[in-house]
Design a protein around this motif. Structure first.
Motif, PDB file in Angstrom:
ATOM      1  N   THR A 148       0.825  -1.267   0.058  1.00 54.32           N
ATOM      2  CA  THR A 148       0.003   0.000  -0.150  1.00 54.32           C
ATOM      3  C   THR A 148       0.932   1.153   0.049  1.00 54.32           C
ATOM      4  N   ARG A 149       0.433   2.275  -0.525  1.00 60.57           N
ATOM      5  CA  ARG A 149       0.952   3.700  -0.478  1.00 60.57           C
ATOM      6  C   ARG A 149      -0.123   4.636  -0.225  1.00 60.57           C
ATOM      7  N   PHE A 150      -0.320   5.006   0.946  1.00 60.22           N
ATOM      8  CA  PHE A 150      -1.586   5.739   1.591  1.00 60.22           C
ATOM      9  C   PHE A 150      -1.067   6.704   2.470  1.00 60.22           C
ATOM     10  N   ARG A 151      -1.846   7.838   2.115  1.00 59.99           N
ATOM     11  CA  ARG A 151      -1.995   8.851   3.041  1.00 59.99           C
ATOM     12  C   ARG A 151      -3.307   9.804   3.274  1.00 59.99           C
ATOM     13  N   ASN A 152      -3.832   9.647   4.330  1.00 60.07           N
ATOM     14  CA  ASN A 152      -5.330  10.208   4.163  1.00 60.07           C
ATOM     15  C   ASN A 152      -5.271  11.456   4.342  1.00 60.07           C
ATOM     16  N   HIS A 153      -5.026  12.175   3.479  1.00 57.25           N
ATOM     17  CA  HIS A 153      -4.907  13.778   3.283  1.00 57.25           C
ATOM     18  C   HIS A 153      -5.548  14.062   1.611  1.00 57.25           C
ATOM     19  N   VAL A 154      -6.213  15.089   1.740  1.00 52.98           N
ATOM     20  CA  VAL A 154      -6.587  15.554   0.475  1.00 52.98           C
ATOM     21  C   VAL A 154      -5.776  15.948  -0.836  1.00 52.98           C
ATOM     22  N   THR A 155      -4.633  16.381  -0.323  1.00 58.89           N
ATOM     23  CA  THR A 155      -3.573  16.929  -1.203  1.00 58.89           C
ATOM     24  C   THR A 155      -2.289  16.525  -1.114  1.00 58.89           C
ATOM     25  N   GLN A 156      -2.119  16.169   0.108  1.00 58.39           N
ATOM     26  CA  GLN A 156      -0.532  15.354   0.473  1.00 58.39           C
ATOM     27  C   GLN A 156      -0.344  13.992  -0.083  1.00 58.39           C
ATOM     28  N   GLN A 157       0.779  13.917  -0.548  1.00 54.48           N
ATOM     29  CA  GLN A 157       1.232  12.671  -1.136  1.00 54.48           C
ATOM     30  C   GLN A 157       1.790  11.573   0.006  1.00 54.48           C
ATOM     31  N   PRO A 158       1.528  10.301  -0.102  1.00 54.70           N
ATOM     32  CA  PRO A 158       2.257   9.536   0.736  1.00 54.70           C
ATOM     33  C   PRO A 158       3.755   9.306   0.433  1.00 54.70           C
ATOM     34  N   PRO A 159       4.564   8.900   1.456  1.00 57.81           N
ATOM     35  CA  PRO A 159       5.896   8.678   1.087  1.00 57.81           C
ATOM     36  C   PRO A 159       5.891   7.834  -0.393  1.00 57.81           C
ATOM     37  N   SER A 160       7.142   8.154  -1.032  1.00 64.13           N
ATOM     38  CA  SER A 160       7.048   7.220  -2.331  1.00 64.13           C
ATOM     39  C   SER A 160       7.296   5.460  -2.135  1.00 64.13           C
ATOM     40  N   LEU A 161       6.839   4.955  -2.952  1.00 66.31           N
ATOM     41  CA  LEU A 161       6.779   3.555  -2.984  1.00 66.31           C
ATOM     42  C   LEU A 161       6.712   2.950  -4.507  1.00 66.31           C
ATOM     43  N   TYR A 162       8.085   2.193  -4.897  1.00 60.30           N
ATOM     44  CA  TYR A 162       8.134   1.751  -6.220  1.00 60.30           C
ATOM     45  C   TYR A 162       8.136   0.337  -6.377  1.00 60.30           C
ATOM     46  N   TRP A 163       7.649  -0.137  -7.694  1.00 62.40           N
ATOM     47  CA  TRP A 163       7.834  -1.597  -7.988  1.00 62.40           C
ATOM     48  C   TRP A 163       8.565  -1.709  -9.289  1.00 62.40           C
ATOM     49  N   SER A 164       9.119  -3.072  -9.533  1.00 65.19           N
ATOM     50  CA  SER A 164       9.796  -3.323 -10.692  1.00 65.19           C
ATOM     51  C   SER A 164       9.725  -4.838 -10.977  1.00 65.19           C
ATOM     52  N   GLU A 165       9.703  -4.993 -12.009  1.00 64.37           N
ATOM     53  CA  GLU A 165       9.810  -6.330 -12.597  1.00 64.37           C
ATOM     54  C   GLU A 165      11.080  -6.671 -13.409  1.00 64.37           C
ATOM     55  N   PHE A 166      12.158  -5.669 -13.349  1.00 61.38           N
ATOM     56  CA  PHE A 166      13.079  -5.684 -14.448  1.00 61.38           C
ATOM     57  C   PHE A 166      14.386  -5.459 -13.420  1.00 61.38           C
ATOM     58  N   ALA A 167      14.384  -4.867 -12.416  1.00 61.62           N
ATOM     59  CA  ALA A 167      15.488  -4.436 -11.711  1.00 61.62           C
ATOM     60  C   ALA A 167      16.165  -5.508 -11.099  1.00 61.62           C
ATOM     61  N   GLY A 168      15.448  -6.656 -10.827  1.00 60.96           N
ATOM     62  CA  GLY A 168      16.209  -7.773 -10.156  1.00 60.96           C
ATOM     63  C   GLY A 168      17.495  -8.376 -11.141  1.00 60.96           C
ATOM     64  N   ARG A 169      17.236  -8.253 -12.491  1.00 59.33           N
ATOM     65  CA  ARG A 169      18.283  -8.709 -13.421  1.00 59.33           C
ATOM     66  C   ARG A 169      19.611  -7.639 -12.817  1.00 59.33           C
ATOM     67  N   THR A 170      19.180  -6.421 -12.984  1.00 57.88           N
ATOM     68  CA  THR A 170      20.260  -5.292 -12.872  1.00 57.88           C
ATOM     69  C   THR A 170      21.030  -5.625 -11.665  1.00 57.88           C
ATOM     70  N   LEU A 171      20.149  -5.900 -10.736  1.00 57.53           N
ATOM     71  CA  LEU A 171      20.888  -5.948  -9.179  1.00 57.53           C
ATOM     72  C   LEU A 171      21.419  -7.187  -8.911  1.00 57.53           C
ATOM     73  N   ASN A 172      21.358  -8.160  -9.655  1.00 54.32           N
ATOM     74  CA  ASN A 172      21.846  -9.589  -9.596  1.00 54.32           C
ATOM     75  C   ASN A 172      23.197  -9.485  -9.973  1.00 54.32           C
ATOM     76  N   HIS A 173      24.341  -9.704  -9.336  1.00 57.48           N
ATOM     77  CA  HIS A 173      25.803  -9.600  -9.804  1.00 57.48           C
ATOM     78  C   HIS A 173      26.006 -10.885 -10.638  1.00 57.48           C
ATOM     79  N   LYS A 174      25.100 -11.812 -10.882  1.00 68.24           N
ATOM     80  CA  LYS A 174      25.561 -12.970 -11.636  1.00 68.24           C
ATOM     81  C   LYS A 174      25.308 -12.513 -13.306  1.00 68.24           C
ATOM     82  N   PHE A 175      24.703 -11.465 -13.618  1.00 65.40           N
ATOM     83  CA  PHE A 175      24.186 -10.848 -14.734  1.00 65.40           C
ATOM     84  C   PHE A 175      25.110  -9.518 -15.259  1.00 65.40           C
TER      85      PHE A 175
END
Length: 207
Positions: free
Chosen positions: A104-131
């Motif tokens: 979840t990325r949530f803040r119960n305020h009309v205009t303020q943004q919640p803290p950032s939260l990202y997802w990736s389905e590609f970064a695992g290859r970049t982060l894996n030192h075997k590749f």
């Protein structure tokens, strides 16, 4: 995982424990809001089940519903005890059973943004030192790579507060007040948090 804070936690902590199953309550070993939120989530997911139900596998839809219910219960307690004096929460949660995940990325305020939260389905290859490749820059060489450039990595989803590779194109920002689900097939889906707008709060520091 919890990034953020349950606002006015000391005001709602006692009543929050009343919502917990016996085993979930007994599993809290500290005093943090994160522990109490996790206990509330597992209580909702297992329908107040005993500790043995924690090892069961639950459908992604039930994980999603339990997480949404947890968010709403926290805001209900705040409104009950504080009314208009309740401050907005920042509730970035993530829970997984090892095969499925809800975040979840949530803040119960009309205009303020919640803290950032990202997802990736590609970064695992970049982060894996075997590749080949280096997460810190396109021109940096990974000298310990053992895989070829044409070799693929398995399906995966990474959740992070910020992109952890140089290529921001590998990452997707979860929209404000939304939940990301990842099912057993690795399929990602984003849905809005369902809550009543009456729970939106005013930030006393930025009225």
């Amino acid at each position: 995982m919890h990034n953020g804070a349950i606002s006015n936690f000391s005001n709602v902590r006692r009543d929050m424990t009343d919502l917990l199953s016996f085993d979930a309550y007994c599993n809290i070993l500290g005093s943090t809001d994160s522990e109490h939120a996790a206990a509330l989530y597992i209580t909702n997911l297992t329908n107040h089940g005993a500790k043995d139900t924690w090892e069961k596998e639950y459908p992604i839809g039930e994980m999603l519903s339990a997480m949404n219910k947890t968010l709403v219960q926290i805001m209900e307690l705040q409104q009950k005890h504080l009314g208009e004096k309740a401050a907005p929460n920042s509730l970035n949660f993530c829970a997984t059973d090892g095969r499925k995940m809800v975040a979840t990325r949530f803040r119960n305020h009309v205009t303020q943004q919640p803290p950032s939260l990202y997802w990736s389905e590609f970064a695992g290859r970049t982060l894996n030192h075997k590749f080949p490749g280096n997460p810190d820059g396109a021109n940096l060489v990974n000298e310990v790579a053992t895989k070829g450039t044409d070799e693929k990595i398995g399906k995966h989803t990474i959740i992070a507060s910020e992109p952890t590779t140089y290529d921001e194109g590998e990452w997707h920002l979860i929209h404000a007040n939304c939940m990301l689900t990842v099912d057993e097939n690795g399929t990602e889906n984003e849905v809005p948090v369902e809550y009543d707008a009456k729970f939106n709060a005013v930030d006393p520091n930025f009225p």
